[in-house]
Design a protein around this motif. Sequence first.
Motif, PDB file in Angstrom:
ATOM      1  N   ARG A 102       0.950  -1.261  -0.005  1.00 58.81           N
ATOM      2  CA  ARG A 102       0.001  -0.046   0.000  1.00 58.81           C
ATOM      3  C   ARG A 102       0.787   1.203   0.212  1.00 58.81           C
ATOM      4  O   ARG A 102       0.402   2.397  -0.659  1.00 58.81           O
ATOM      5  N   LEU A 116      -8.468   7.522   0.754  1.00 59.58           N
ATOM      6  CA  LEU A 116      -9.751   6.770   0.406  1.00 59.58           C
ATOM      7  C   LEU A 116      -9.189   5.510  -0.297  1.00 59.58           C
ATOM      8  O   LEU A 116      -9.428   4.310   0.004  1.00 59.58           O
ATOM      9  N   GLU A 117      -8.176   5.699  -1.321  1.00 54.88           N
ATOM     10  CA  GLU A 117      -7.497   4.229  -1.672  1.00 54.88           C
ATOM     11  C   GLU A 117      -6.906   3.588  -0.661  1.00 54.88           C
ATOM     12  O   GLU A 117      -6.816   2.304  -0.630  1.00 54.88           O
ATOM     13  N   ALA A 135      -9.715   1.457   1.130  1.00 53.93           N
ATOM     14  CA  ALA A 135     -10.398   0.601   0.176  1.00 53.93           C
ATOM     15  C   ALA A 135      -9.389  -0.508  -0.367  1.00 53.93           C
ATOM     16  O   ALA A 135      -9.667  -1.821  -0.066  1.00 53.93           O
ATOM     17  N   LYS A 136      -8.184  -0.213  -0.643  1.00 53.41           N
ATOM     18  CA  LYS A 136      -7.544  -1.153  -1.390  1.00 53.41           C
ATOM     19  C   LYS A 136      -6.602  -2.015  -0.594  1.00 53.41           C
ATOM     20  O   LYS A 136      -6.436  -3.092  -0.554  1.00 53.41           O
ATOM     21  N   PHE A 175      -9.025  -4.725  -0.072  1.00 60.09           N
ATOM     22  CA  PHE A 175      -9.152  -5.637  -1.319  1.00 60.09           C
ATOM     23  C   PHE A 175      -7.885  -6.458  -1.293  1.00 60.09           C
ATOM     24  O   PHE A 175      -7.965  -7.646  -1.987  1.00 60.09           O
ATOM     25  N   TYR A 176      -6.860  -5.894  -1.327  1.00 65.89           N
ATOM     26  CA  TYR A 176      -5.475  -6.566  -1.118  1.00 65.89           C
ATOM     27  C   TYR A 176      -5.597  -7.695  -0.305  1.00 65.89           C
ATOM     28  O   TYR A 176      -5.068  -8.859  -0.815  1.00 65.89           O
ATOM     29  N   TRP A 222      -4.765  -8.637  -9.822  1.00 68.77           N
ATOM     30  CA  TRP A 222      -4.742  -7.692  -8.445  1.00 68.77           C
ATOM     31  C   TRP A 222      -4.838  -6.213  -9.232  1.00 68.77           C
ATOM     32  O   TRP A 222      -5.762  -5.293  -8.969  1.00 68.77           O
ATOM     33  N   THR A 228      -8.740  -5.354 -10.364  1.00 63.58           N
ATOM     34  CA  THR A 228      -9.384  -4.766  -9.223  1.00 63.58           C
ATOM     35  C   THR A 228      -8.883  -3.507  -8.590  1.00 63.58           C
ATOM     36  O   THR A 228      -9.825  -2.529  -8.270  1.00 63.58           O
ATOM     37  N   ALA A 229      -7.699  -3.242  -8.638  1.00 61.55           N
ATOM     38  CA  ALA A 229      -7.134  -2.033  -8.163  1.00 61.55           C
ATOM     39  C   ALA A 229      -7.311  -0.880  -8.974  1.00 61.55           C
ATOM     40  O   ALA A 229      -7.632   0.239  -8.649  1.00 61.55           O
ATOM     41  N   THR A 261     -10.735   0.553  -9.093  1.00 66.55           N
ATOM     42  CA  THR A 261     -10.879   1.505  -7.766  1.00 66.55           C
ATOM     43  C   THR A 261     -10.448   2.668  -7.844  1.00 66.55           C
ATOM     44  O   THR A 261     -11.120   4.026  -7.712  1.00 66.55           O
ATOM     45  N   LEU A 268     -12.276   6.397  -7.970  1.00 70.35           N
ATOM     46  CA  LEU A 268     -12.139   7.454  -6.898  1.00 70.35           C
ATOM     47  C   LEU A 268     -11.879   8.926  -7.710  1.00 70.35           C
ATOM     48  O   LEU A 268     -12.067   9.844  -7.508  1.00 70.35           O
ATOM     49  N   PHE A 293     -13.513  12.301  -7.425  1.00 70.74           N
ATOM     50  CA  PHE A 293     -13.042  13.719  -6.911  1.00 70.74           C
ATOM     51  C   PHE A 293     -12.918  14.752  -7.950  1.00 70.74           C
ATOM     52  O   PHE A 293     -13.013  16.020  -7.561  1.00 70.74           O
TER      53      PHE A 293
END
Lengths: 242, 242
Positions: free
Chosen positions: A17, A44-45, A48-49, A52-53, B16, B19-20, B23, B27, B31
């Motif tokens: 992350r 926010l990422e 959320a991630k 998910f990760y 991955w 998915t990522a 996301t 976002l 924004f």
Amino acid sequence: MYKDSKLRTLTKAFTWRVTATLTTMTLVLIFTGKLDTAIEVGALELIAKMLFYYLHERGWAKIGFGRIEVPSFVLWITGIPVSGKTTLGNLIYEELAKEKLKVQRLDSHDIRPLFPETGFTREEVNNHIKRVGHLASMLEKNGVITIASFVSPYAESRAFVREICKNYVEIHLDSDPEFARQYDRKGFYQKAEAEHYINVPGLDILFEHCDKTELKFDMRKTSLDEVRKEVMKFLHKRFLNV
Amino acid sequence: MYKDSKLRTLTKAFTWRVTATLTTMTLVLIFTGKLDTAIEVGALELIAKMLFYYLHERGWAKIGFGRIEVPSFVLWITGIPVSGKTTLGNLIYEELAKEKLKVQRLDSHDIRPLFPETGFTREEVNNHIKRVGHLASMLEKNGVITIASFVSPYAESRAFVREICKNYVEIHLDSDPEFARQYDRKGFYQKAEAEHYINVPGLDILFEHCDKTELKFDMRKTSLDEVRKEVMKFLHKRFLNV
């Protein structure tokens, strides 16, 4: 079998992350020119991630695809008494154990509790070697690398062990009693002669060579450290660099 | 030992990334309200992070932290002849093999090539069981789960095996010759009586019970399938749910 603990997955989620969110924030900053947007998206990422990760990793832990097993093999070190078999076996054992591999040494002292005392006739020695071979093959089948070191002077029983093992590698440490005596701290040869031992290769019988022997070293010209290096090079090339 | 192949890492990087990046794009869209910015950030992220993810995974593959090994153990199934030991051993073997664990069965037929024929006096049987125990403990030390099924009627040799193994679990299938005869398709009991076998527990000697036996089943009241379920429940609780 190995499994990833939940803590390992969580820690991986965190280290990933940090790398990933910094990348996202930089990209958002470059494209929008707005630091506050970059920070908001990043924050926010981050949450959320990370979740998910974690789920992605736990899911993959259940999937076998691409998870390969390091092949096991049987290393059979042969040669006349006091040719350096035990020492070489121990050196290779240490190297492999350092790489976190499952390794079992089979030397006469390791198998003493398993097999009752056996005799020294050709037939008795052949049967004994075959039994050790069965043990080595059982270990190999279960993913355990096995390093056996036995005089095993008869081609017949060595061929038998080769047959029942999947990845059998024979190493012959070639020497002669004259040369071996220099290293004979336990006085094996002196005792063998004084007490008229039978079937001692180099004394009253010949060591039976074999064309298939994978690695052969002339111990009169090669140090055990050179042998160790050559063997490790061979094992890495053939089995370990998967 | 297991390793992740490069293909596994690449595939994980891809699943991955899907998915990522979705996301991230969502976002950025929320924004900035700009779809083109969201797509640009997403595209660049796709490339940069796939590479970083790959490197992150390969790095972690070298780190042992949080990678736990499923503990190995020795399951020792004991009981009079024809009490169901071999069948139970095979049932448990199949369940564990399905879970991709390393398992070795040790039944009289598995160890025949290893140990020469032994006799049936108390001392000979005790020595034989101790040798099998050494083998089981060698397998256990190397991460192999071992399921042994032997009459092993003497408390002394069973206690010895318990002593030398790390995780020893004894299962006693309690029965009597009267009851066992129903399942005796090979006619063991008839032969034992006709040929005056010695040291057959239930006939001329007693089966020696032990207070430490982890699991005890009365086979006159329990089906082998119920036993299998109970044993699997025990093993999951004690060893497998790491």
